[in-house]
Design an enzyme around this catalytic site. Sequence first.
Site, PDB file in Angstrom:
ATOM      1  N   HIS A  45       9.340  -3.756   3.225  1.00 27.43           N
ATOM      2  CA  HIS A  45       8.945  -3.988   1.828  1.00 27.43           C
ATOM      3  C   HIS A  45      10.177  -4.286   0.976  1.00 27.43           C
ATOM      4  O   HIS A  45      10.162  -5.188   0.141  1.00 27.43           O
ATOM      5  CB  HIS A  45       8.274  -2.731   1.245  1.00 27.43           C
ATOM      6  N   GLY A  86       4.898  -9.810   4.155  1.00 26.83           N
ATOM      7  CA  GLY A  86       5.669  -9.702   5.391  1.00 26.83           C
ATOM      8  C   GLY A  86       4.974 -10.393   6.556  1.00 26.83           C
ATOM      9  O   GLY A  86       3.760 -10.271   6.728  1.00 26.83           O
ATOM     10  N   LYS A 115       5.046  -9.608   9.535  1.00 26.60           N
ATOM     11  CA  LYS A 115       4.523  -8.709  10.579  1.00 26.60           C
ATOM     12  C   LYS A 115       3.003  -8.812  10.626  1.00 26.60           C
ATOM     13  O   LYS A 115       2.398  -8.783  11.684  1.00 26.60           O
ATOM     14  CB  LYS A 115       4.937  -7.266  10.308  1.00 26.60           C
ATOM     15  N   SER A 167       4.334   1.249   7.823  1.00 29.71           N
ATOM     16  CA  SER A 167       4.028   2.572   7.262  1.00 29.71           C
ATOM     17  C   SER A 167       3.288   3.413   8.298  1.00 29.71           C
ATOM     18  O   SER A 167       3.417   4.634   8.336  1.00 29.71           O
ATOM     19  CB  SER A 167       3.164   2.426   6.003  1.00 29.71           C
ATOM     20  N   ARG A 168       2.506   2.762   9.155  1.00 27.91           N
ATOM     21  CA  ARG A 168       1.703   3.497  10.151  1.00 27.91           C
ATOM     22  C   ARG A 168       2.561   4.081  11.278  1.00 27.91           C
ATOM     23  O   ARG A 168       2.062   4.909  12.034  1.00 27.91           O
ATOM     24  CB  ARG A 168       0.613   2.597  10.727  1.00 27.91           C
ATOM     25  N   MET A 183       0.845  -1.198   0.000  1.00 27.30           N
ATOM     26  CA  MET A 183       0.000   0.000   0.000  1.00 27.30           C
ATOM     27  C   MET A 183       0.883   1.252   0.000  1.00 27.30           C
ATOM     28  O   MET A 183       0.423   2.349   0.314  1.00 27.30           O
ATOM     29  CB  MET A 183      -0.947  -0.010   1.202  1.00 27.30           C
ATOM     30  N   GLY A 184       2.166   1.074  -0.341  1.00 31.74           N
ATOM     31  CA  GLY A 184       3.055   2.215  -0.478  1.00 31.74           C
ATOM     32  C   GLY A 184       3.588   2.729   0.841  1.00 31.74           C
ATOM     33  O   GLY A 184       3.501   2.061   1.869  1.00 31.74           O
TER      34      GLY A 184
HETATM   35  O1  PAF Z   1      -0.195  -5.640   3.704  1.00 34.25           O
HETATM   36  C1  PAF Z   1      -0.611  -4.772   2.902  1.00 34.25           C
HETATM   37  O2  PAF Z   1       0.068  -3.763   2.609  1.00 34.25           O
HETATM   38  C2  PAF Z   1      -1.975  -4.939   2.269  1.00 34.25           C
HETATM   39  O3  PAF Z   1      -2.870  -5.528   3.139  1.00 34.25           O
HETATM   40  C3  PAF Z   1      -1.936  -5.688   0.917  1.00 34.25           C
HETATM   41  C4  PAF Z   1      -1.462  -7.120   1.095  1.00 34.25           C
HETATM   42  C5  PAF Z   1      -1.029  -4.962  -0.058  1.00 34.25           C
HETATM   43  C6  PAF Z   1      -3.352  -5.735   0.319  1.00 34.25           C
HETATM   44  O4  PAF Z   1      -3.869  -4.467   0.137  1.00 34.25           O
END
Ligand code: PAF
Length: 289
Positions: free
Chosen positions: A37, A148, A150, A187-188, A30-31
């Site tokens: 990542h 991941g 996590k 990311s959060r 999700m960037g």
């Molecule tokens: O883990 C994530 O970032 C999201 O849940 C995923 C797997 C990309 C699906 O939107």
Amino acid sequence: MLNVRTIEEMRAAVNAARTHGATIGFVPTMGFLHDGHLSLIDEARAAGATFIVVSIFVNPLQFAPNEDFERYPRDEARDTELLEGRNVDLLFLPPVAAMYPAGASTIVKAGDVAAPLEGERRPGHFDGVATIVLKLFNIVQPDIAAFGRKDAQQCAVIARMVRDLDLPLTLLLGETVRESDGLAKSSRNSYLSADERKRAPALHRALRAGEEALRHGIEDVAAVEQLMRKMIAETDGVDVDYLALVDPETFLAPLDRRREVILAGAVRVGKTRLIDNIVVPRGTPPGID
Ligand code: PAF
């Protein structure tokens, strides 16, 4: 790196790579990328992928109306730079309207493993995850897809979907990457104020205390959970959502003493909800009730 926003271009690029004998590795995200990542990209390559696709899509279907979809961090320029630095072959950035055109209403119902813990607190979340992941798999058609650990329950939901729906790909689950004080990269974490950031590693400390207890042969699940709660209580401003010992496949209380156990936790630090887990390998605890 190719930058692709349409499903048609995405399919064409992967078909071309495959024609040239490529093994397709896929890292859905999700960037707002971090080392977790980036390590998945390296792991996919180490597992034999020769053409790496990363997707960035903040999936509205996996957020409840009261959750953080709108404010989820987004930085396409920074993410692009990081991926180019990692020699990623293709970045897929579909707009919401491409993934969910008007009238889209078919949803994947995630299996039983989606019900407890995160599923209980975030109804519909894993159906949203399973739906977008299946759609992305159908679009990218990867040989290897990396997620991941996590998000341990997400990994279990996706593994079950791959098995139940006979999806022709290999799942690769990457180790959690941590900050030096143990906080799992996420990311959060960018939501945390400086003060909250100092408190946030309490979750990992509690899980580690639970792990220690298991390794020292404490067999009573309730006692281990209690111990982890006590650890969290030592840090002000960190509220437990759940702390649990679960079976890695069912995410229910561990019944089989020979199988590995997951210590899973979710806490709130201010307005931010953080999750983390530790896997205690099979055979390590002498027995768990
Ligand atoms: O883990 C994530 O970032 C999201 O849940 C995923 C797997 C990309 C699906 O939107």
